[in-house]
Design a protein around this motif. Structure first.
Motif, PDB file in Angstrom:
ATOM      1  N   GLN A  86     -16.482  34.238 114.018  1.00 18.65           N
ATOM      2  CA  GLN A  86     -16.325  34.668 112.623  1.00 18.65           C
ATOM      3  C   GLN A  86     -15.337  33.774 111.887  1.00 18.65           C
ATOM      4  O   GLN A  86     -15.526  33.461 110.714  1.00 18.65           O
ATOM      5  N   ASP A  87     -14.287  33.318 112.578  1.00 17.37           N
ATOM      6  CA  ASP A  87     -13.312  32.412 111.956  1.00 17.37           C
ATOM      7  C   ASP A  87     -13.960  31.086 111.564  1.00 17.37           C
ATOM      8  O   ASP A  87     -13.667  30.533 110.504  1.00 17.37           O
ATOM      9  N   ILE A  88     -14.833  30.578 112.424  1.00 18.75           N
ATOM     10  CA  ILE A  88     -15.533  29.314 112.114  1.00 18.75           C
ATOM     11  C   ILE A  88     -16.412  29.499 110.885  1.00 18.75           C
ATOM     12  O   ILE A  88     -16.432  28.663 109.978  1.00 18.75           O
ATOM     13  N   ILE A  89     -17.122  30.611 110.834  1.00 17.97           N
ATOM     14  CA  ILE A  89     -18.018  30.871 109.701  1.00 17.97           C
ATOM     15  C   ILE A  89     -17.213  31.109 108.426  1.00 17.97           C
ATOM     16  O   ILE A  89     -17.574  30.634 107.347  1.00 17.97           O
ATOM     17  N   ASP A  90     -16.083  31.815 108.537  1.00 19.84           N
ATOM     18  CA  ASP A  90     -15.237  32.053 107.368  1.00 19.84           C
ATOM     19  C   ASP A  90     -14.645  30.755 106.823  1.00 19.84           C
ATOM     20  O   ASP A  90     -14.373  30.647 105.628  1.00 19.84           O
ATOM     21  N   SER A  91     -14.454  29.778 107.698  1.00 23.36           N
ATOM     22  CA  SER A  91     -13.870  28.511 107.236  1.00 23.36           C
ATOM     23  C   SER A  91     -14.809  27.754 106.304  1.00 23.36           C
ATOM     24  O   SER A  91     -14.352  26.935 105.511  1.00 23.36           O
ATOM     25  N   VAL A  92     -16.110  28.010 106.391  1.00 27.95           N
ATOM     26  CA  VAL A  92     -17.060  27.336 105.496  1.00 27.95           C
ATOM     27  C   VAL A  92     -17.546  28.255 104.382  1.00 27.95           C
ATOM     28  O   VAL A  92     -18.409  27.865 103.600  1.00 27.95           O
ATOM     29  N   ALA A  93     -17.010  29.469 104.316  1.00 33.48           N
ATOM     30  CA  ALA A  93     -17.473  30.431 103.317  1.00 33.48           C
ATOM     31  C   ALA A  93     -17.117  30.005 101.909  1.00 33.48           C
ATOM     32  O   ALA A  93     -17.885  30.207 100.970  1.00 33.48           O
ATOM     33  N   VAL A  94     -15.956  29.385 101.740  1.00 37.03           N
ATOM     34  CA  VAL A  94     -15.526  28.953 100.410  1.00 37.03           C
ATOM     35  C   VAL A  94     -16.027  27.532 100.188  1.00 37.03           C
ATOM     36  O   VAL A  94     -15.690  26.631 100.959  1.00 37.03           O
ATOM     37  N   PRO A  95     -16.841  27.306  99.165  1.00 35.40           N
ATOM     38  CA  PRO A  95     -17.343  25.949  98.934  1.00 35.40           C
ATOM     39  C   PRO A  95     -16.202  25.021  98.527  1.00 35.40           C
ATOM     40  O   PRO A  95     -15.266  25.440  97.841  1.00 35.40           O
ATOM     41  N   PRO A  96     -16.255  23.766  98.958  1.00 30.19           N
ATOM     42  CA  PRO A  96     -15.185  22.841  98.584  1.00 30.19           C
ATOM     43  C   PRO A  96     -15.201  22.596  97.081  1.00 30.19           C
ATOM     44  O   PRO A  96     -16.260  22.530  96.457  1.00 30.19           O
ATOM     45  N   SER A  97     -14.018  22.471  96.505  1.00 28.82           N
ATOM     46  CA  SER A  97     -13.944  22.257  95.070  1.00 28.82           C
ATOM     47  C   SER A  97     -14.385  20.827  94.750  1.00 28.82           C
ATOM     48  O   SER A  97     -14.121  19.898  95.505  1.00 28.82           O
ATOM     49  N   VAL A  98     -15.046  20.676  93.621  1.00 26.38           N
ATOM     50  CA  VAL A  98     -15.566  19.379  93.208  1.00 26.38           C
ATOM     51  C   VAL A  98     -14.431  18.577  92.573  1.00 26.38           C
ATOM     52  O   VAL A  98     -13.727  19.082  91.691  1.00 26.38           O
ATOM     53  N   ARG A  99     -14.269  17.362  93.029  1.00 26.42           N
ATOM     54  CA  ARG A  99     -13.202  16.520  92.501  1.00 26.42           C
ATOM     55  C   ARG A  99     -13.647  15.943  91.168  1.00 26.42           C
ATOM     56  O   ARG A  99     -14.739  15.399  91.051  1.00 26.42           O
ATOM     57  N   LYS A 100     -12.764  16.059  90.194  1.00 28.94           N
ATOM     58  CA  LYS A 100     -13.050  15.494  88.882  1.00 28.94           C
ATOM     59  C   LYS A 100     -12.341  14.155  88.779  1.00 28.94           C
ATOM     60  O   LYS A 100     -11.128  14.072  88.990  1.00 28.94           O
ATOM     61  N   ALA A 101     -13.080  13.113  88.451  1.00 32.15           N
ATOM     62  CA  ALA A 101     -12.502  11.786  88.341  1.00 32.15           C
ATOM     63  C   ALA A 101     -11.591  11.738  87.120  1.00 32.15           C
ATOM     64  O   ALA A 101     -11.961  12.175  86.032  1.00 32.15           O
ATOM     65  N   THR A 102     -10.395  11.219  87.307  1.00 27.26           N
ATOM     66  CA  THR A 102      -9.445  11.094  86.202  1.00 27.26           C
ATOM     67  C   THR A 102      -8.942   9.659  86.141  1.00 27.26           C
ATOM     68  O   THR A 102      -9.017   8.924  87.117  1.00 27.26           O
ATOM     69  N   LYS A 103      -8.426   9.303  84.969  1.00 25.26           N
ATOM     70  CA  LYS A 103      -7.862   7.971  84.801  1.00 25.26           C
ATOM     71  C   LYS A 103      -6.351   8.070  84.950  1.00 25.26           C
ATOM     72  O   LYS A 103      -5.758   9.089  84.599  1.00 25.26           O
ATOM     73  N   PRO A 104      -5.713   6.999  85.460  1.00 26.76           N
ATOM     74  CA  PRO A 104      -4.256   7.034  85.539  1.00 26.76           C
ATOM     75  C   PRO A 104      -3.642   7.063  84.146  1.00 26.76           C
ATOM     76  O   PRO A 104      -4.176   6.461  83.208  1.00 26.76           O
ATOM     77  N   THR A 105      -2.522   7.749  84.019  1.00 25.12           N
ATOM     78  CA  THR A 105      -1.873   7.840  82.710  1.00 25.12           C
ATOM     79  C   THR A 105      -1.249   6.496  82.339  1.00 25.12           C
ATOM     80  O   THR A 105      -1.004   5.649  83.207  1.00 25.12           O
ATOM     81  N   ARG A 106      -0.986   6.331  81.069  1.00 25.82           N
ATOM     82  CA  ARG A 106      -0.395   5.091  80.597  1.00 25.82           C
ATOM     83  C   ARG A 106       0.991   4.883  81.219  1.00 25.82           C
ATOM     84  O   ARG A 106       1.358   3.775  81.609  1.00 25.82           O
ATOM     85  N   GLY A 107       1.739   5.973  81.340  1.00 23.97           N
ATOM     86  CA  GLY A 107       3.070   5.881  81.940  1.00 23.97           C
ATOM     87  C   GLY A 107       3.011   5.457  83.402  1.00 23.97           C
ATOM     88  O   GLY A 107       3.815   4.636  83.856  1.00 23.97           O
ATOM     89  N   SER A 108       2.043   5.994  84.157  1.00 22.80           N
ATOM     90  CA  SER A 108       1.937   5.623  85.575  1.00 22.80           C
ATOM     91  C   SER A 108       1.504   4.170  85.725  1.00 22.80           C
ATOM     92  O   SER A 108       1.958   3.468  86.627  1.00 22.80           O
ATOM     93  N   GLN A 109       0.651   3.704  84.817  1.00 24.51           N
ATOM     94  CA  GLN A 109       0.252   2.285  84.860  1.00 24.51           C
ATOM     95  C   GLN A 109       1.462   1.392  84.575  1.00 24.51           C
ATOM     96  O   GLN A 109       1.673   0.384  85.257  1.00 24.51           O
ATOM     97  N   ARG A 110       2.261   1.772  83.582  1.00 29.34           N
ATOM     98  CA  ARG A 110       3.439   0.973  83.225  1.00 29.34           C
ATOM     99  C   ARG A 110       4.446   0.959  84.380  1.00 29.34           C
ATOM    100  O   ARG A 110       4.997  -0.086  84.717  1.00 29.34           O
ATOM    101  N   ARG A 111       4.671   2.123  85.010  1.00 31.73           N
ATOM    102  CA  ARG A 111       5.615   2.183  86.143  1.00 31.73           C
ATOM    103  C   ARG A 111       5.124   1.317  87.296  1.00 31.73           C
ATOM    104  O   ARG A 111       5.915   0.627  87.939  1.00 31.73           O
ATOM    105  N   ARG A 112       3.830   1.323  87.551  1.00 36.61           N
ATOM    106  CA  ARG A 112       3.265   0.502  88.618  1.00 36.61           C
ATOM    107  C   ARG A 112       3.494  -0.974  88.339  1.00 36.61           C
ATOM    108  O   ARG A 112       3.934  -1.735  89.212  1.00 36.61           O
TER     109      ARG A 112
END
Length: 131
Positions: A86-112
Protein backbone atom coordinates in the motif's frame (compact mmCIF):
# COMPACT_ATOMS: atom_id res chain seq x y z
CA UNK A 1 -6.45 7.01 -3.00
CA UNK A 2 -6.58 3.40 -4.16
CA UNK A 3 -6.95 0.59 -1.65
CA UNK A 4 -5.52 -2.76 -2.67
CA UNK A 5 -8.09 -5.47 -3.23
CA UNK A 6 -6.90 -8.55 -1.30
CA UNK A 7 -8.23 -10.86 -4.03
CA UNK A 8 -5.72 -9.34 -6.50
CA UNK A 9 -2.76 -10.14 -4.23
CA UNK A 10 -1.06 -13.53 -4.28
CA UNK A 11 0.33 -14.44 -0.85
CA UNK A 12 2.37 -17.52 -0.08
CA UNK A 13 4.04 -18.61 3.14
CA UNK A 14 7.72 -19.50 2.90
CA UNK A 15 10.44 -20.32 5.37
CA UNK A 16 12.19 -17.29 6.80
CA UNK A 17 15.93 -16.76 6.59
CA UNK A 18 18.33 -15.82 9.32
CA UNK A 19 18.66 -16.77 12.98
CA UNK A 20 15.82 -18.34 14.89
CA UNK A 21 16.94 -21.78 15.92
CA UNK A 22 14.78 -24.77 15.16
CA UNK A 23 11.69 -22.61 14.76
CA UNK A 24 13.09 -21.27 11.47
CA UNK A 25 13.48 -24.80 10.13
CA UNK A 26 10.00 -25.95 11.17
CA UNK A 27 7.62 -23.06 10.52
CA UNK A 28 6.85 -21.22 7.27
CA UNK A 29 6.05 -17.81 8.67
CA UNK A 30 7.62 -15.46 6.10
CA UNK A 31 5.26 -14.08 3.47
CA UNK A 32 6.03 -13.79 -0.23
CA UNK A 33 3.65 -11.27 -1.86
CA UNK A 34 3.08 -10.92 -5.62
CA UNK A 35 0.89 -8.19 -7.13
CA UNK A 36 0.38 -7.98 -10.89
CA UNK A 37 0.03 -4.30 -11.73
CA UNK A 38 -1.26 -4.79 -15.29
CA UNK A 39 -4.16 -7.08 -14.36
CA UNK A 40 -5.19 -5.13 -11.26
CA UNK A 41 -8.27 -2.90 -11.03
CA UNK A 42 -6.32 0.24 -10.12
CA UNK A 43 -6.64 3.34 -12.33
CA UNK A 44 -4.49 3.48 -15.46
CA UNK A 45 -2.66 6.61 -14.25
CA UNK A 46 -1.48 4.71 -11.16
CA UNK A 47 -0.38 1.78 -13.29
CA UNK A 48 1.69 3.98 -15.58
CA UNK A 49 3.42 5.74 -12.70
CA UNK A 50 4.05 2.44 -10.89
CA UNK A 51 5.60 0.82 -13.94
CA UNK A 52 7.73 3.92 -14.56
CA UNK A 53 9.30 3.62 -11.10
CA UNK A 54 12.89 2.44 -11.02
CA UNK A 55 12.32 0.00 -8.20
CA UNK A 56 14.02 -3.37 -7.92
CA UNK A 57 10.87 -4.83 -6.36
CA UNK A 58 8.99 -4.42 -9.66
CA UNK A 59 9.85 -7.04 -12.28
CA UNK A 60 10.07 -6.45 -16.02
CA UNK A 61 6.66 -8.12 -16.35
CA UNK A 62 5.11 -5.50 -14.05
CA UNK A 63 4.75 -7.67 -10.96
CA UNK A 64 5.54 -6.23 -7.52
CA UNK A 65 7.32 -8.83 -5.39
CA UNK A 66 7.70 -8.28 -1.64
CA UNK A 67 9.04 -10.53 1.10
CA UNK A 68 8.12 -9.91 4.74
CA UNK A 69 9.95 -11.91 7.39
CA UNK A 70 10.53 -9.51 10.28
CA UNK A 71 8.09 -11.14 12.67
CA UNK A 72 7.78 -14.71 13.91
CA UNK A 73 4.03 -14.52 13.25
CA UNK A 74 2.65 -15.27 9.79
CA UNK A 75 -0.26 -12.86 10.33
CA UNK A 76 2.02 -9.96 11.29
CA UNK A 77 4.23 -10.64 8.28
CA UNK A 78 1.14 -10.70 6.06
CA UNK A 79 0.00 -7.34 7.45
CA UNK A 80 3.50 -5.93 6.99
CA UNK A 81 3.68 -7.07 3.36
CA UNK A 82 0.25 -5.59 2.57
CA UNK A 83 1.20 -2.33 4.31
CA UNK A 84 4.41 -2.06 2.28
CA UNK A 85 2.48 -2.73 -0.94
CA UNK A 86 0.00 0.00 0.00
CA UNK A 87 2.92 2.37 0.71
CA UNK A 88 4.32 1.76 -2.78
CA UNK A 89 0.94 2.44 -4.36
CA UNK A 90 0.39 5.54 -2.19
CA UNK A 91 3.74 6.91 -3.34
CA UNK A 92 2.41 7.17 -6.92
CA UNK A 93 -1.09 8.33 -5.94
CA UNK A 94 -0.21 12.02 -6.17
CA UNK A 95 0.65 13.00 -9.74
CA UNK A 96 3.95 14.85 -10.10
CA UNK A 97 3.55 18.59 -10.48
CA UNK A 98 4.24 19.98 -13.94
CA UNK A 99 7.30 22.19 -14.09
CA UNK A 100 6.68 25.59 -15.57
CA UNK A 101 9.60 26.97 -17.55
CA UNK A 102 10.72 30.36 -16.26
CA UNK A 103 13.32 32.87 -17.34
CA UNK A 104 16.07 34.05 -15.01
CA UNK A 105 15.42 37.46 -13.50
CA UNK A 106 17.39 40.47 -14.63
CA UNK A 107 18.99 40.75 -11.20
CA UNK A 108 20.14 37.11 -11.21
CA UNK A 109 21.63 37.56 -14.69
CA UNK A 110 23.50 40.68 -13.54
CA UNK A 111 24.80 38.92 -10.39
CA UNK A 112 26.00 35.99 -12.49
CA UNK A 113 27.89 38.25 -14.91
CA UNK A 114 29.38 40.29 -12.03
CA UNK A 115 30.67 37.13 -10.36
CA UNK A 116 32.22 36.03 -13.66
CA UNK A 117 34.01 39.37 -14.00
CA UNK A 118 35.23 39.18 -10.39
CA UNK A 119 36.49 35.64 -10.87
CA UNK A 120 38.25 36.61 -14.11
CA UNK A 121 40.00 39.54 -12.42
CA UNK A 122 41.10 37.30 -9.57
CA UNK A 123 42.62 34.82 -12.01
CA UNK A 124 44.36 37.57 -13.98
CA UNK A 125 45.88 38.92 -10.77
CA UNK A 126 47.58 35.52 -10.28
CA UNK A 127 49.28 35.61 -13.67
CA UNK A 128 53.01 36.33 -14.02
CA UNK A 129 53.83 39.96 -14.62
CA UNK A 130 55.43 40.44 -18.03
CA UNK A 131 58.18 43.08 -18.34
Amino acid sequence: MYLVDPSEVELSAIRAQGPGGQNVNKVSCAIHLRFDVASSSMPDAYKERLLALRDQRITKDGVIVLKAQQSRSRERNKEEALRRLQDIIDSVAVPPSVRKATKPTRGSQRRRLDSKVTHSQLKQSRAKVSS
